[in-house]
Structure formats: C-alpha cells, structure tokens
Design a protein around this motif. Sequence first.
Motif, PDB file in Angstrom:
ATOM      1  N   GLY A   1       0.824  -1.201   0.000  1.00 32.48           N
ATOM      2  CA  GLY A   1       0.000   0.000   0.000  1.00 32.48           C
ATOM      3  C   GLY A   1       0.856   1.247   0.000  1.00 32.48           C
ATOM      4  N   GLY A   2       0.365   2.311  -0.619  1.00 34.16           N
ATOM      5  CA  GLY A   2       1.081   3.584  -0.619  1.00 34.16           C
ATOM      6  C   GLY A   2       2.472   3.463  -1.187  1.00 34.16           C
ATOM      7  N   ARG A   3       3.421   4.144  -0.545  1.00 32.26           N
ATOM      8  CA  ARG A   3       4.806   4.151  -1.003  1.00 32.26           C
ATOM      9  C   ARG A   3       5.429   2.760  -0.985  1.00 32.26           C
ATOM     10  NH1 ARG A   3       8.346   8.652  -0.751  1.00 32.26           N
ATOM     11  NH2 ARG A   3       6.990   9.638   0.821  1.00 32.26           N
ATOM     12  N   ALA A   4       4.968   1.918  -0.051  1.00 34.05           N
ATOM     13  CA  ALA A   4       5.557   0.580   0.071  1.00 34.05           C
ATOM     14  C   ALA A   4       5.317  -0.272  -1.162  1.00 34.05           C
ATOM     15  CB  ALA A   4       5.012  -0.128   1.312  1.00 34.05           C
ATOM     16  N   ASP A   5       4.331   0.078  -1.972  1.00 33.36           N
ATOM     17  CA  ASP A   5       4.127  -0.672  -3.215  1.00 33.36           C
ATOM     18  C   ASP A   5       5.306  -0.508  -4.155  1.00 33.36           C
ATOM     19  OD1 ASP A   5       1.738  -1.788  -2.462  1.00 33.36           O
ATOM     20  OD2 ASP A   5       0.484  -0.319  -3.492  1.00 33.36           O
ATOM     21  N   LEU A   6       6.058   0.570  -3.991  1.00 33.15           N
ATOM     22  CA  LEU A   6       7.269   0.763  -4.799  1.00 33.15           C
ATOM     23  C   LEU A   6       8.360  -0.228  -4.414  1.00 33.15           C
ATOM     24  CD1 LEU A   6       7.552   4.672  -4.811  1.00 33.15           C
ATOM     25  CD2 LEU A   6       6.792   3.211  -6.696  1.00 33.15           C
ATOM     26  N   TYR A   7       8.265  -0.804  -3.213  1.00 37.46           N
ATOM     27  CA  TYR A   7       9.285  -1.728  -2.731  1.00 37.46           C
ATOM     28  C   TYR A   7       8.985  -3.171  -3.150  1.00 37.46           C
ATOM     29  CZ  TYR A   7       9.756   2.255   0.509  1.00 37.46           C
ATOM     30  OH  TYR A   7       9.876   3.514   1.048  1.00 37.46           O
ATOM     31  N   LYS A   8       7.803  -3.391  -3.718  1.00 39.58           N
ATOM     32  CA  LYS A   8       7.374  -4.736  -4.099  1.00 39.58           C
ATOM     33  C   LYS A   8       7.759  -5.047  -5.543  1.00 39.58           C
ATOM     34  CE  LYS A   8       3.110  -5.705  -2.898  1.00 39.58           C
ATOM     35  NZ  LYS A   8       1.646  -5.515  -2.752  1.00 39.58           N
ATOM     36  N   VAL A   9       7.845  -6.323  -5.854  1.00 43.43           N
ATOM     37  CA  VAL A   9       8.015  -6.754  -7.240  1.00 43.43           C
ATOM     38  C   VAL A   9       6.630  -6.782  -7.869  1.00 43.43           C
ATOM     39  CG1 VAL A   9       8.791  -8.591  -8.766  1.00 43.43           C
ATOM     40  CG2 VAL A   9      10.065  -8.109  -6.667  1.00 43.43           C
ATOM     41  N   ASN A  10       6.340  -5.799  -8.697  1.00 44.90           N
ATOM     42  CA  ASN A  10       5.029  -5.686  -9.324  1.00 44.90           C
ATOM     43  C   ASN A  10       5.074  -6.160 -10.773  1.00 44.90           C
ATOM     44  OD1 ASN A  10       3.684  -4.499  -7.021  1.00 44.90           O
ATOM     45  ND2 ASN A  10       4.824  -2.627  -7.444  1.00 44.90           N
ATOM     46  N   ASP A  11       3.920  -6.266 -11.370  1.00 47.10           N
ATOM     47  CA  ASP A  11       3.819  -6.745 -12.748  1.00 47.10           C
ATOM     48  C   ASP A  11       4.126  -5.598 -13.709  1.00 47.10           C
ATOM     49  OD1 ASP A  11       3.345  -8.213 -15.004  1.00 47.10           O
ATOM     50  OD2 ASP A  11       1.151  -8.201 -14.817  1.00 47.10           O
ATOM     51  N   VAL A  12       5.398  -5.245 -13.785  1.00 43.81           N
ATOM     52  CA  VAL A  12       5.886  -4.178 -14.652  1.00 43.81           C
ATOM     53  C   VAL A  12       7.151  -4.682 -15.351  1.00 43.81           C
ATOM     54  CG1 VAL A  12       4.968  -2.372 -13.123  1.00 43.81           C
ATOM     55  CG2 VAL A  12       7.332  -3.163 -12.828  1.00 43.81           C
ATOM     56  N   PRO A  13       7.616  -3.999 -16.389  1.00 40.66           N
ATOM     57  CA  PRO A  13       8.890  -4.399 -16.999  1.00 40.66           C
ATOM     58  C   PRO A  13      10.025  -4.281 -15.982  1.00 40.66           C
ATOM     59  CG  PRO A  13       7.663  -2.933 -18.455  1.00 40.66           C
ATOM     60  CD  PRO A  13       6.947  -2.914 -17.145  1.00 40.66           C
ATOM     61  N   HIS A  14      10.906  -5.268 -15.981  1.00 36.91           N
ATOM     62  CA  HIS A  14      11.971  -5.312 -14.980  1.00 36.91           C
ATOM     63  C   HIS A  14      13.335  -5.034 -15.598  1.00 36.91           C
ATOM     64  CE1 HIS A  14       9.072  -6.783 -12.156  1.00 36.91           C
ATOM     65  NE2 HIS A  14       8.795  -7.828 -12.913  1.00 36.91           N
ATOM     66  N   GLY A  15      14.140  -4.298 -14.851  1.00 38.30           N
ATOM     67  CA  GLY A  15      15.518  -4.061 -15.262  1.00 38.30           C
ATOM     68  C   GLY A  15      16.394  -5.249 -14.907  1.00 38.30           C
ATOM     69  N   THR A  16      17.690  -5.090 -15.171  1.00 32.66           N
ATOM     70  CA  THR A  16      18.674  -6.146 -14.913  1.00 32.66           C
ATOM     71  C   THR A  16      19.645  -5.679 -13.841  1.00 32.66           C
ATOM     72  OG1 THR A  16      18.546  -6.933 -17.191  1.00 32.66           O
ATOM     73  CG2 THR A  16      20.506  -7.545 -15.944  1.00 32.66           C
ATOM     74  N   VAL A  17      19.957  -6.559 -12.896  1.00 27.76           N
ATOM     75  CA  VAL A  17      20.947  -6.255 -11.854  1.00 27.76           C
ATOM     76  C   VAL A  17      22.167  -7.130 -12.090  1.00 27.76           C
ATOM     77  CG1 VAL A  17      21.433  -6.252  -9.383  1.00 27.76           C
ATOM     78  CG2 VAL A  17      19.148  -5.612 -10.209  1.00 27.76           C
ATOM     79  N   SER A  18      23.322  -6.489 -12.232  1.00 26.38           N
ATOM     80  CA  SER A  18      24.571  -7.206 -12.511  1.00 26.38           C
ATOM     81  C   SER A  18      25.598  -6.894 -11.445  1.00 26.38           C
ATOM     82  CB  SER A  18      25.138  -6.793 -13.874  1.00 26.38           C
ATOM     83  OG  SER A  18      24.186  -6.949 -14.899  1.00 26.38           O
ATOM     84  N   ARG A  19      26.358  -7.915 -11.058  1.00 27.80           N
ATOM     85  CA  ARG A  19      27.534  -7.709 -10.217  1.00 27.80           C
ATOM     86  C   ARG A  19      28.736  -7.778 -11.137  1.00 27.80           C
ATOM     87  NH1 ARG A  19      22.648  -8.722  -7.589  1.00 27.80           N
ATOM     88  NH2 ARG A  19      22.874  -8.327  -5.359  1.00 27.80           N
ATOM     89  N   MET A  20      29.561  -6.745 -11.115  1.00 26.13           N
ATOM     90  CA  MET A  20      30.668  -6.653 -12.050  1.00 26.13           C
ATOM     91  C   MET A  20      31.949  -6.266 -11.310  1.00 26.13           C
ATOM     92  SD  MET A  20      28.764  -4.577 -15.138  1.00 26.13           S
ATOM     93  CE  MET A  20      29.989  -5.122 -16.340  1.00 26.13           C
ATOM     94  N   TRP A  21      33.063  -6.528 -11.965  1.00 22.89           N
ATOM     95  CA  TRP A  21      34.362  -6.155 -11.427  1.00 22.89           C
ATOM     96  C   TRP A  21      35.018  -5.134 -12.353  1.00 22.89           C
ATOM     97  CZ3 TRP A  21      36.584  -8.035  -6.861  1.00 22.89           C
ATOM     98  CH2 TRP A  21      35.866  -9.038  -6.212  1.00 22.89           C
ATOM     99  N   TYR A  22      35.624  -4.123 -11.750  1.00 20.51           N
ATOM    100  CA  TYR A  22      36.364  -3.132 -12.529  1.00 20.51           C
ATOM    101  C   TYR A  22      37.742  -2.957 -11.894  1.00 20.51           C
ATOM    102  CZ  TYR A  22      35.753   0.385  -8.832  1.00 20.51           C
ATOM    103  OH  TYR A  22      35.807   1.068  -7.637  1.00 20.51           O
ATOM    104  N   ASN A  23      38.659  -2.473 -12.675  1.00 20.35           N
ATOM    105  CA  ASN A  23      39.999  -2.231 -12.144  1.00 20.35           C
ATOM    106  C   ASN A  23      40.132  -0.780 -11.722  1.00 20.35           C
ATOM    107  OD1 ASN A  23      43.098  -1.294 -12.935  1.00 20.35           O
ATOM    108  ND2 ASN A  23      42.959  -3.217 -11.802  1.00 20.35           N
ATOM    109  N   SER A  24      40.638  -0.581 -10.518  1.00 17.53           N
ATOM    110  CA  SER A  24      40.887   0.765 -10.009  1.00 17.53           C
ATOM    111  C   SER A  24      42.392   0.987  -9.925  1.00 17.53           C
ATOM    112  CB  SER A  24      40.255   0.953  -8.620  1.00 17.53           C
ATOM    113  OG  SER A  24      40.615   2.222  -8.086  1.00 17.53           O
ATOM    114  N   PRO A  25      42.976   1.641 -10.924  1.00 18.88           N
ATOM    115  CA  PRO A  25      44.409   1.912 -10.860  1.00 18.88           C
ATOM    116  C   PRO A  25      44.775   2.761  -9.641  1.00 18.88           C
ATOM    117  CG  PRO A  25      43.548   2.317 -13.063  1.00 18.88           C
ATOM    118  CD  PRO A  25      42.376   2.126 -12.168  1.00 18.88           C
ATOM    119  N   THR A  26      43.899   3.648  -9.253  1.00 17.59           N
ATOM    120  CA  THR A  26      44.174   4.540  -8.121  1.00 17.59           C
ATOM    121  C   THR A  26      44.319   3.760  -6.828  1.00 17.59           C
ATOM    122  OG1 THR A  26      42.829   6.229  -9.229  1.00 17.59           O
ATOM    123  CG2 THR A  26      43.408   6.618  -6.927  1.00 17.59           C
TER     124      THR A  26
END
Length: 400
Positions: A134-159
């Motif tokens: 309900g209310g704002r908390a509906d934004l925290y739920k997995v709803n029937d909408v198009p879903h993005g992709t979550v990736s875990r990636m590695w990058y090199n930090s020369p610094t």
Amino acid sequence: MKRLLVVAAVLLMSAATWAQQALWGTAPVVSPEIHSDNTVTFRLKAPKAVSVQVTGDFLPARPIETPRGVWEAPGIADLKEGKDGVWEFTTTAPLKPELYSYSFIVDGLKIMDPSNVYMIRDVATVTNVFIIGGGRADLYKVNDVPHGTVSRMWYNSPTLGMDRRITVYTPAGYETSGKRYPVFYLLHGAGGDEEAWINLGRTSQILDNLIAEGKAEPMIVVMTNGNAWQEAAPGESSKGYTVPSMHPDEAKNTVEGAFELAFPDVVKFVEKNFRTKKGRANRAIAGLSMGSFHSANISRYYPDMFGYVGLFSGATSKNEKSTSPVYADFDAKLKVQFSKTPLLYYIACGNTDFVFKSVTDYRKMLDENGYKYEYYESDGGHIWRNWRIYLTEFAPKLFK
C-alpha cells in the motif's frame, strides 16, 4: 499387472507422505501472518523455552546511547506461550505500509524466524523481512511491470591498485533499445557495501516501479563499494568469509580521501562498458550517511562531473587538520561547485536522526552563502526506512 502397479503407486505415495511428516513434523507454524486489517501475528514453536520475544522496526523504537550519539534501536515485545509450545504475538494496531525487519529472542539468544525464509544482512546483522503493501511501500514490491537487470561486475581501479566489485542496475529494455542512458551513482553508509542499496534499499524494485509509472526517467544506477580498503562485500572477495565490521583494521591503513580520489575510475569503467549519456547533466550522485559524506566531497572536488547531488542523513564540514587534497580549501571548492549551478542539490534527513544538528548547521551555512538546495525532512532517525523514502523522492527529480 495393472493392479500391482496401482498398489505400488499407493505405497509410494504413503511412503512419501510419511517421509514428509517425519522430516517436517506436525503442521507448519505460520509466521509472520499478515491479516486483512494489516495486523501481524508472529509465531515460534519453542516448547522448552522460558522466554520468547520479538524485536523489530515495526515496534516503537528504543533510544540507546552510542559513542556517536543516541540511536534508535528496534523495539521488543513478549510472545505468549500457547498450545503445543507455540509462542505467539499479534500487533495491537495495524501496521502502516512498509518493508519491516524483525527477529526472535529466545531465552536471551537472538535467532531468525524458522518459518520465514526471507532474510537480509545489514553489516553483521541478519534479520527476517516482510512487506505491508500500500502507498509508497508498493514501490518496494516486485510488481507486474517491466523489470531491469541487476549485474555484479568487477572493474579495475588503478588509483587503489586492485580490482573492485560494483552492482549495476540497467532499466528494462536496455539490452535491446540501443539507446544511451544517464547514470545515477548511489553510495552506501558505514559498514555497508555494494550489496546494501540493492538489498536493503530495494533499489531495483523502486526504479522498476517509478520508471513503469512514468515518474522517473530510465537510468543506469551504479552502486559502488565505498570502503577503499575493500575489494568487495564480505564473502565476495579473495579474503573469503570475513566478518563484516563497521571499523575493520584494514581501514586504518587507508589513505585519507582515497575513495573520493579513486572515484573517476568507476565513472570511466561505466562509461566505457555501458551506453551512457556524457556530461554533468547526465550524471547524478547520492548516498546515505557515509555515502552522503562521500557524495558531498566527490561532487565538490569534481565540480564538472555531477549535475545532481543527493545527501541523505549526512553532510560534510571543514576538516582543517586533513592533509588530503579532497578536504582542503573547503570554502573555495564549494564556491566553485555552486558557481556552476548544480541542477539539483538535495538534502534529506530524519528529525530525530543523530546527524540532524550537523545537517541543520550545514544548511545554515549554505543559506548564508546563498547556495540553493532542496530539503526534505521526515520523521525518524538513521534508518533504512528513511533512506528508501529519500530514494523514492530523489530519483524522480533526476535527468528531467
């Protein structure tokens, strides 16, 4: 022959049923049970227990003294023992829409709810979770909408001289659209890591829902690891299953301002490996607590990098003793940053947060210098409930 097969099938079904009963025992305990009026019942089968309690952020908070000030700790309530050693507690009032966390305390020992498989780690603490919709908390739920992709990636930090892990959210349709997208860099607080915002902050659910509703622009969200001494979240690096800590010994050997100085390494990696829109008008940075401190310093030190800045439950101040170039010449750097007119400089804080006074002082300084910003104040303290709210308020303001 057919009759033998039927008998064999019945015997197998009986054996399977018996095996399940032997494995799981009697009827399962339901916990938490969310009722139609949004009251919630918690249950735990513990026939030999003397005392069973539930602690969680759905209960009135308890103030506790810490070296950093007064914090809000989750409240505690007693369960009452009933039939067959099942202890039970039902909230006296309906719970407001929200993502809640809780755990049990049995004879002084904190344990997870064995009837609830949904758990989240926050630094070194693991709790069960549930959502009242309900209310704002509906934004925290997995709803029937198009879903993005979550990736875990590695990058090199020369610094920093190491490979490091980031979590990246790309919006629905990124893989096939061929379009370029603006980028939002979202930073965690002390003790957190690149998993914090995606798990505790519900970032992917919030962005999926806001974008689907047309309230936020499709964007890439990059969640970094803000601990300059760390390759990745505990258990995800070459150090193995280390114990998560707010102040690990490794941090003592980290150069002051190292994370801020190394931040361009993240931006370069993202813009090389993703279809991004370039320029400060297409980059945002925000963070909670320590991440707010990092966001303020990074955006001030690199005034041409970010057009949008968000400071959640934290700010920054002069550090006259620091030898890091990041923190030197505070007033001059801030003047340059605001001379370039940030597209949005956003500050949010809870009115009982232990950092509220420092945030108020920072706002006063901005006011005295005529530096424009937008301010959002909520109830409550230094808690994820507030940081999720701030994300839902901040993201729709970006890249318009």
